[in-house]
Design an enzyme around this catalytic site. Structure first.
Site, PDB file in Angstrom:
ATOM      1  N   HIS A   1      64.430  97.685 -18.615  1.00 15.61           N
ATOM      2  CA  HIS A   1      63.652  98.550 -19.496  1.00 15.61           C
ATOM      3  C   HIS A   1      64.272  99.930 -19.462  1.00 15.61           C
ATOM      4  O   HIS A   1      64.628 100.436 -18.397  1.00 15.61           O
ATOM      5  CB  HIS A   1      62.190  98.605 -19.042  1.00 15.61           C
ATOM      6  CG  HIS A   1      61.258  99.081 -20.112  1.00 15.61           C
ATOM      7  ND1 HIS A   1      61.207 100.397 -20.525  1.00 15.61           N
ATOM      8  CD2 HIS A   1      60.340  98.413 -20.855  1.00 15.61           C
ATOM      9  CE1 HIS A   1      60.297 100.516 -21.478  1.00 15.61           C
ATOM     10  NE2 HIS A   1      59.756  99.342 -21.695  1.00 15.61           N
TER      11      HIS A   1
ATOM     12  N   ASP B   1      57.339  91.644 -20.888  1.00 13.44           N
ATOM     13  CA  ASP B   1      57.493  90.445 -21.721  1.00 13.44           C
ATOM     14  C   ASP B   1      57.748  89.176 -20.909  1.00 13.44           C
ATOM     15  O   ASP B   1      57.427  88.082 -21.363  1.00 13.44           O
ATOM     16  CB  ASP B   1      58.659  90.630 -22.706  1.00 13.44           C
ATOM     17  CG  ASP B   1      58.433  91.785 -23.639  1.00 13.44           C
ATOM     18  OD1 ASP B   1      57.416  91.775 -24.351  1.00 13.44           O
ATOM     19  OD2 ASP B   1      59.269  92.713 -23.668  1.00 13.44           O
TER      20      ASP B   1
END
Length: 370
Positions: free
Chosen positions: A256, A307
């Site tokens: 990320h 996710d």
């Protein structure tokens, strides 16, 4: 002027809605761990919109507003009946939400009161739209929500037509809390850019849905589940992931841009995946996910993001893979509308510049001489 690719590291707005500081995510100053463990999604929605947690009367009033605004216009339902059964679900959601604006008398009313009312309507109607399309494409009629029930409960109920188990509602509610807002992510930025022109709330949310549709944003959880389906079993994980790493292919659900030491939301989803797998007597998806994490983190130093484990959570809840990203939108519309309201309060049109890299001065040549 020098361009910064992807606007990385650029501060583009001031906001009091959520923050990511030293790897800690907060909504209005409340740590995501506390909200995930103790708050309901409805409490979080109120917090994002109004800047404080609701008392019992305020929460009850919000629930009543959701009950009163969850119905979808029959004209929009009729339109959805005409959508192809194999249409991209995010394209369906984008189209349906755009259509909802046509049946809202307040759509172009730019008062604070009207815009909050539109936020309520959108939060109430998105779950109904997603569930309705899922049923329509299967040849079934939409199911109306139950009054006084949570958004998590009603979404699962509208999707199946059956009373959801308490454990499923708890897992869905926590997933909604975890996805509600995330500072100035791509879809939120898209929403703010749109409404900064003083376009309406619906236009801002449609822009956000378009951004969330991309596989590098909301679509990543679908890609994770596709990967798990391709692997098929725990004994195939190592060869499959190692082959991808050797080919330098991206493993979806890892890394990320703003988290260097791991996404704080991931651990909650991992625990939910384990809990749901144990309850169903099938820990295969969970065990596969853990093994993938061990390999990718061990070799690349990348940790799971929100996710990665959400894919197995939604699958264990019996939700089709192509509804994962629409569920993301059901949650994130709370954050989108909070940011839209904030943008309106202190607005300036968002108009950055570009670093020009084209040819230098050129002379126009008449077409007969070219």
């Amino acid at each position: 002027m020098t361009a910064t690719k992807g606007l990385e590291g650029i501060v583009a707005a001031e906001s009091s809605i959520s923050s990511i500081i030293d790897g800690t995510l907060t909504y209005r100053g409340y740590n995501i761990d506390d909200l995930a463990d103790y708050a309901t999604f409805e409490e979080v929605v109120y917090l994002l919109w109004h800047g404080k947690l609701p008392n019992r009367d305020e929460l009850s009033a919000l629930q009543k507003q959701f009950d009163e605004n969850s119905a979808i216009s029959p004209a929009v339902i009729d339109q959805m009946r005409l959508y192809p059964s194999n249409a991209n679900t995010m394209a369906v959601l984008r189209s349906a939400i755009s259509a909802l604006a046509l049946y809202d008398d307040l759509a172009d009313d730019m008062s604070r009161e009207a815009n909050v009312a539109k936020a309520v309507k959108l939060q109430a109607k998105l779950p109904a739209v997603v569930a309705a399309y899922a049923r329509l494409r299967a040849g079934k009629e939409p199911v109306a929500p139950q009054a006084g029930r949570s958004i998590a409960y009603n979404f699962l109920y509208m999707l199946t037509g059956e009373e959801p188990e308490a454990s499923a509602v708890k897992a869905m509610d926590k997933a909604l809390v975890l996805h509600a807002d995330h500072e100035l992510n791509a879809s939120t930025f898209a929403a703010r850019v749109t409404v900064a022109t003083l376009s309406d709330v619906y236009s801002g949310v449609v822009s956000a849905i378009g951004a969330l549709k991309g596989p590098l944003h909301g679509g990543a959880n679908e890609a994770v589940m596709k990967m798990l389906e391709e692997i098929g079993s725990l004994d195939r994980v190592e060869d499959y992931i190692q082959d991808k790493l050797d080919r330098k292919e991206k493993i979806m659900g890892f890394g990320h841009r703003v988290y260097k030491n791991g996404d704080p939301r991931a651990k909650h989803l991992q625990a939910m995946s384990r809990e749901l797998g144990s309850k169903s007597g099938n820990l295969e998806l969970y065990n596969m996910s853990v093994r993938i994490e061990e390999i990718v983190t061990g070799q690349k130093g990348l940790k799971p993001n929100v996710d990665f484990y959400s894919a197995s959570v939604y699958t264990l809840l019996g939700i089709p893979r192509d509804l994962f990203t629409p569920i993301f939108a059901i949650s994130r519309v709370s954050g989108w509308t909070a940011h839209i309201l904030e943008q309106y309060e202190n607005n300036r049109i968002i108009r950055p510049r570009a670093e020009y890299t084209g040819p230098a001065v050129q002379r126009y040549v008449p077409i007969a001489e070219r």
